[in-house]
Write an enzyme that holds these catalytic residues in place. Structure first.
Site, short mmCIF file in Angstrom:
data_model
loop_
_atom_site.label_atom_id
_atom_site.label_comp_id
_atom_site.label_asym_id
_atom_site.label_seq_id
_atom_site.Cartn_x
_atom_site.Cartn_y
_atom_site.Cartn_z
N GLU A 97 22.29 -14.05 34.17
CA GLU A 97 22.01 -14.81 32.96
C GLU A 97 21.77 -13.87 31.78
O GLU A 97 22.23 -14.13 30.67
CB GLU A 97 20.76 -15.69 33.15
CG GLU A 97 20.82 -16.61 34.35
CD GLU A 97 20.23 -16.03 35.62
OE1 GLU A 97 19.57 -16.79 36.35
OE2 GLU A 97 20.43 -14.82 35.90
N CYS B 37 14.52 -14.88 33.20
CA CYS B 37 15.76 -15.46 32.67
C CYS B 37 15.53 -16.84 32.07
O CYS B 37 16.16 -17.19 31.08
CB CYS B 37 16.83 -15.51 33.77
SG CYS B 37 17.41 -13.86 34.25
N HIS C 289 19.99 -9.32 35.30
CA HIS C 289 20.39 -10.53 35.98
C HIS C 289 21.65 -11.11 35.33
O HIS C 289 21.96 -10.81 34.18
CB HIS C 289 19.26 -11.55 35.97
CG HIS C 289 18.12 -11.15 36.87
ND1 HIS C 289 17.05 -11.98 37.11
CD2 HIS C 289 17.91 -10.03 37.60
CE1 HIS C 289 16.22 -11.37 37.94
NE2 HIS C 289 16.72 -10.19 38.25
N CYS D 197 15.32 -16.99 37.47
CA CYS D 197 13.94 -16.52 37.62
C CYS D 197 13.18 -16.84 36.33
O CYS D 197 13.77 -17.28 35.34
CB CYS D 197 13.92 -15.02 37.91
SG CYS D 197 14.35 -13.99 36.48
#
Length: 158
Positions: free
Chosen positions: A89, A118, A87, A115
């Site tokens: 992040e 993260c 992801h 999410c």
């Protein structure tokens, strides 16, 4: 203060500036479902950026014939372990670590709400503030960020 700054010289606020950087970063995404960008900032300096995509040197989903989660009809916000991509992040936090940059106490600007995976990384990285453009259907993420006392602010597009 930021509204005052805008009135004086019509420049974007700091939040708008860094969110636009996150949106530009998202354009590098190789994800077939959602393009996400992130910028980690401390003391009004961009420390690291990240976008969602396959790990370095590995084939992207488009090269492999599509998204596995899409093929399995996995709803958004679920079964992240089936996703080939890191992801945005995660990539930003990893980039900061590789560069030896402390992000403790910083702000992360993300095009979408993080999410739960993260969110846990953001908490442990010491990031204190999250600014997002859009939501994401992950209630656990919202719960644990609230429990950790991390503010999540939605920045509307002007």
């Amino acid at each position: 203060m930021e509204d005052e700054e805008r009135m004086i010289d019509n420049r974007p606020t700091w939040d708008e500036y860094f969110m636009e950087m996150a949106e530009l970063t998202a354009q590098r995404s190789t994800c077939l479902r959602r393009h996400v960008g992130a910028v980690i900032v401390r003391d009004k300096h961009a420390m690291a950026t990240g976008y969602n995509g396959a790990p370095k040197g590995l084939a992207h989903c488009a090269e492999l014939g599509g998204c596995l989660r899409e093929k399995l009809h996995v709803p958004s916000g679920e079964r992240h372990e089936l996703c080939r991509a890191l992801h945005a992040e995660q990539n930003a936090i990893i980039q900061a670590a590789c560069l030896g940059e402390s992000i403790d106490g910083g702000t992360i600007y993300i095009t979408h709400h993080p999410c739960s995976i993260c969110a846990k990384m953001i908490i442990n990285a010491g990031i204190k503030r999250i600014v997002i453009r859009e939501g994401y259907p992950d209630e656990l993420s919202k719960q644990i960020l609230g429990e950790a006392g991390i503010t999540v602010e939605r920045l509307e597009k002007k």
